[in-house]
Every structure is written in C-alpha cells, then in structure tokens.
Design an enzyme around this catalytic site. Structure first.
Site, PDB file in Angstrom:
ATOM      1  N   ASN A  68     -19.615  16.119   3.143  1.00 51.58           N
ATOM      2  CA  ASN A  68     -18.702  15.821   3.276  1.00 51.58           C
ATOM      3  C   ASN A  68     -17.851  17.330   3.983  1.00 51.58           C
ATOM      4  O   ASN A  68     -17.722  18.822   4.146  1.00 51.58           O
ATOM      5  CB  ASN A  68     -17.924  16.747   1.571  1.00 51.58           C
ATOM      6  CG  ASN A  68     -16.780  17.114   1.141  1.00 51.58           C
ATOM      7  OD1 ASN A  68     -15.201  16.894   2.588  1.00 51.58           O
ATOM      8  ND2 ASN A  68     -16.473  18.027   0.155  1.00 51.58           N
ATOM      9  N   LYS A 113     -14.453  18.332   4.942  1.00 51.07           N
ATOM     10  CA  LYS A 113     -13.307  18.904   4.352  1.00 51.07           C
ATOM     11  C   LYS A 113     -12.379  19.075   5.677  1.00 51.07           C
ATOM     12  O   LYS A 113     -12.002  18.010   5.866  1.00 51.07           O
ATOM     13  CB  LYS A 113     -14.162  20.073   3.164  1.00 51.07           C
ATOM     14  CG  LYS A 113     -15.082  20.293   2.691  1.00 51.07           C
ATOM     15  CD  LYS A 113     -15.623  21.577   1.914  1.00 51.07           C
ATOM     16  CE  LYS A 113     -16.639  21.310   1.500  1.00 51.07           C
ATOM     17  NZ  LYS A 113     -16.589  22.384   0.221  1.00 51.07           N
ATOM     18  N   HIS A 130     -12.963  15.951  -6.306  1.00 47.72           N
ATOM     19  CA  HIS A 130     -14.270  16.903  -5.766  1.00 47.72           C
ATOM     20  C   HIS A 130     -13.573  18.361  -6.198  1.00 47.72           C
ATOM     21  O   HIS A 130     -12.415  18.424  -6.671  1.00 47.72           O
ATOM     22  CB  HIS A 130     -13.773  17.276  -4.249  1.00 47.72           C
ATOM     23  CG  HIS A 130     -14.335  18.092  -3.801  1.00 47.72           C
ATOM     24  ND1 HIS A 130     -14.351  19.665  -3.417  1.00 47.72           N
ATOM     25  CD2 HIS A 130     -15.675  18.239  -3.199  1.00 47.72           C
ATOM     26  CE1 HIS A 130     -14.809  20.517  -2.825  1.00 47.72           C
ATOM     27  NE2 HIS A 130     -16.002  19.583  -2.880  1.00 47.72           N
ATOM     28  N   GLU A 138     -12.170  20.778  -5.081  1.00 50.67           N
ATOM     29  CA  GLU A 138     -10.732  21.769  -4.429  1.00 50.67           C
ATOM     30  C   GLU A 138      -9.766  21.006  -4.898  1.00 50.67           C
ATOM     31  O   GLU A 138      -9.067  21.289  -4.850  1.00 50.67           O
ATOM     32  CB  GLU A 138     -10.933  21.458  -2.956  1.00 50.67           C
ATOM     33  CG  GLU A 138     -12.184  22.863  -2.618  1.00 50.67           C
ATOM     34  CD  GLU A 138     -13.727  22.381  -1.609  1.00 50.67           C
ATOM     35  OE1 GLU A 138     -13.031  21.759  -0.603  1.00 50.67           O
ATOM     36  OE2 GLU A 138     -14.415  22.962  -1.590  1.00 50.67           O
ATOM     37  N   GLU A 157     -21.655  19.112  -9.105  1.00 48.24           N
ATOM     38  CA  GLU A 157     -21.750  20.460  -7.947  1.00 48.24           C
ATOM     39  C   GLU A 157     -20.273  21.649  -8.673  1.00 48.24           C
ATOM     40  O   GLU A 157     -19.383  21.761  -9.224  1.00 48.24           O
ATOM     41  CB  GLU A 157     -20.505  19.848  -6.809  1.00 48.24           C
ATOM     42  CG  GLU A 157     -20.537  19.508  -5.949  1.00 48.24           C
ATOM     43  CD  GLU A 157     -20.091  19.016  -5.066  1.00 48.24           C
ATOM     44  OE1 GLU A 157     -20.275  18.943  -3.388  1.00 48.24           O
ATOM     45  OE2 GLU A 157     -18.994  18.605  -4.927  1.00 48.24           O
ATOM     46  N   GLY A 201     -19.767  26.830  -0.745  1.00 48.57           N
ATOM     47  CA  GLY A 201     -19.156  27.178   0.197  1.00 48.57           C
ATOM     48  C   GLY A 201     -19.217  28.720  -0.315  1.00 48.57           C
ATOM     49  O   GLY A 201     -19.144  29.432   0.184  1.00 48.57           O
ATOM     50  N   SER A 243     -23.815  25.038  -1.617  1.00 51.80           N
ATOM     51  CA  SER A 243     -24.359  25.650  -0.802  1.00 51.80           C
ATOM     52  C   SER A 243     -26.028  24.775  -0.181  1.00 51.80           C
ATOM     53  O   SER A 243     -26.807  25.600  -0.426  1.00 51.80           O
ATOM     54  CB  SER A 243     -24.798  26.571  -1.440  1.00 51.80           C
ATOM     55  OG  SER A 243     -23.227  27.730  -1.143  1.00 51.80           O
TER      56      SER A 243
HETATM   57  P1  PGA Z   1     -20.382  23.800   0.329  1.00 53.78           P
HETATM   58  O1  PGA Z   1     -19.742  22.106  -0.278  1.00 53.78           O
HETATM   59  O2  PGA Z   1     -21.775  22.668   0.772  1.00 53.78           O
HETATM   60  O3  PGA Z   1     -19.869  24.230   1.440  1.00 53.78           O
HETATM   61  O4  PGA Z   1     -20.823  24.708  -0.681  1.00 53.78           O
HETATM   62  C1  PGA Z   1     -20.683  20.985  -1.127  1.00 53.78           C
HETATM   63  C2  PGA Z   1     -18.955  20.276  -1.148  1.00 53.78           C
HETATM   64  O5  PGA Z   1     -18.548  20.490  -2.079  1.00 53.78           O
HETATM   65  O6  PGA Z   1     -19.333  19.159  -1.564  1.00 53.78           O
END
Ligand code: PGA
Length: 251
Positions: free
Chosen positions: A9, A11, A95, A97, A167, A173, A213
């Site tokens: 992803n 983003k 997601h 976010e 998640e 992140g 992460s």
């Molecule tokens: P990250 O994000 O691996 O940077 O923690 C994962 C995601 O939000 O899909």
C-alpha cells in the site's frame, strides 16, 4: 490451500518517475515468483503508468480506495469501472487512515465492498483497533464489528473475492509491530467469525493479511502463524529491496 498474498500500500507516496521505477524494479526482482500472490496499490494518478511498468509480470495492481457509485456528479471520486479500465484487480477498502483521518463510516465501507465485488474487482477489507480500544480490552468487539458491518449483505459465494486485512491502528507506520502471537490471536478470531457469519468453507478459504509495520525482519515470524495468510505492507513496500525480500521470504 490459502495461497499467500502480499500487497504493498503505497499510500500518498511516490511521484510519477518514482512510481514507475518502483514498479519496474519489483517486476524485475520478483520475476518467476509464482507461489505468492503479489499486488501493489499506488496512488490513483499513477495506476496507469504502474500498470504499464508491470505489464508481463505476475504482480497485480490494486487501488487504495474507490467510490461505490457507477458514475455521475461525485466530484473527486473514482469508480470501480475506472479502476478496471486501468487494469486493477484489487481495491483496499476501509483502511484505518480512511476510517480515522478521512472519517469513513462502516456503512460507507460496506457500500464500497459491495460495489467492488459487483464490478468483478476484489476488495481487501481492512479492520483494526485503536490503541485505547486494545487497552480497554475491546479489540475483538471492534474488529468483529467492523468486519460484520463491512460485509453486511455479502453472500458466501461473493466471499471468494474478499481478502480481510487485520491492521491494528497502533502498529501502522509506528514501527511497533503486533507480536506474532497478538496477530495470530486476532486472525483466529476473524476466521472463527467468518465461520459464524458464513460457513466453514468460507472461513477456511478467506485470506487474512496482517498489516502494521510489517518488514523483512518480522515477515517470517508473522507468516509462520497458521491464520496469517499474507501482509498488507506500507512503508516497507516503498523499497524494492525490502518488499522483494519479504515476498522471497514467503515464497
Ligand atoms: P505500515 O502500513 O506497514 O507502514 O505500518 C501498513 C498499512 O497501513 O497498510
């Protein structure tokens, strides 16, 4: 029986040249990998050029979001048909976010899941708890609630198109990965829930990715869990070497 599925992803990252280079680099690094399903989800505006860079490779294209209507006066939105036009296979829906930064509701997410499946695309439905929800012992009720509401009206047959991504929001992140045991515990709960909502076949066939992460150094440990079928990768998906290493670990 469940083929591992790892998706990147991207983003709101990369630029035109960077998106093409990342896609081309992955296509080269992962040539010949057939035992893992791999997808990348670039920003909308780079889907077309990433599709071109991936031509001839086994890496599939996904979008990070979609709108549920077919067309019309929805300024700024993108339809399933448009995503199919630029060769997408998958769409990330719900997601964290989008839930927590943009404010998407379970009801909206459910409409998106239904539209994605109806169009022939395959949704990756995300669910996950906030840190305060985990600390309050609400992980299971939050995740189960998001999945039940996100999949409302989706039939057992339609579930063949669906991937779930667990998640935990506190792990996204942050560099703070869920432990393999924490991931497995929630994944097993999700699989049990799918058995309750549908049947044993759906529970057994549905792929459940972990996201938050995930990186080369924790891939093997996470993927060793019986109910972790893949990864949804943010930061580590932006580097050819890291993302390719994760896939090769699983392959
Ligand atoms: P990250 O994000 O691996 O940077 O923690 C994962 C995601 O939000 O899909």
């Amino acid at each position: 029986m469940r083929k591992p599925f790892i998706a990147g992803n991207w983003k709101m990252n990369t630029d035109a040249a960077g998106a093409s280079a990342l896609a081309a680099g992955l296509a080269k690094a992962l040539a010949g990998v057939t035992t893992v399903d791999v997808a990348v989800c670039p920003p909308f505006v780079y889907l077309q050029r990433v599709a071109e860079a991936l031509a001839g490779s086994t890496i599939r294209l996904g979008a990070q979001d979609v709108y549920f209507e077919d067309n019309g006066a929805f300024t700024g939105e993108i339809s399933c048909a448009m995503l199919k036009d630029v060769c997408c296979t998958y769409v990330i829906v719900g997601h964290s976010e989008r839930r927590h930064v943009i404010g998407e509701t379970d009801a909206l997410i459910n409409k998106k899941v239904a539209a994605v499946i109806a169009s022939g695309l395959q949704p990756i439905l995300c669910a996950g708890e906030l840190l305060e929800e985990r600390e309050a012992g609400k992980t299971e009720s939050v995740v189960a609630g998001q999945i039940r509401k996100g999949l409302a009206g989706i039939t057992a047959e339609q579930m063949a198109a669906v991937t779930i991504a667990y998640e935990p929001v506190w792990a996204i992140g942050t560099g703070r990965t869920a432990t393999a045991a924490q991931a497995q515990e929630v994944h097993a709960m999700i699989r049990e829930l799918l058995g309750e909502m549908y049947n044993e076949r759906v529970a057994a066939q549905t792929r459940i990715q972990y996201g938050g992460s995930a990186k080369p150094s924790n891939t093997a440990e996470l993927m060793a869990n019986a109910d972790v079928d893949g990864l949804l990768v943010g930061g580590a998906g932006l580097k050819v070497d890291d993302f390719a290493a994760m896939i090769k670990t699983v392959a």
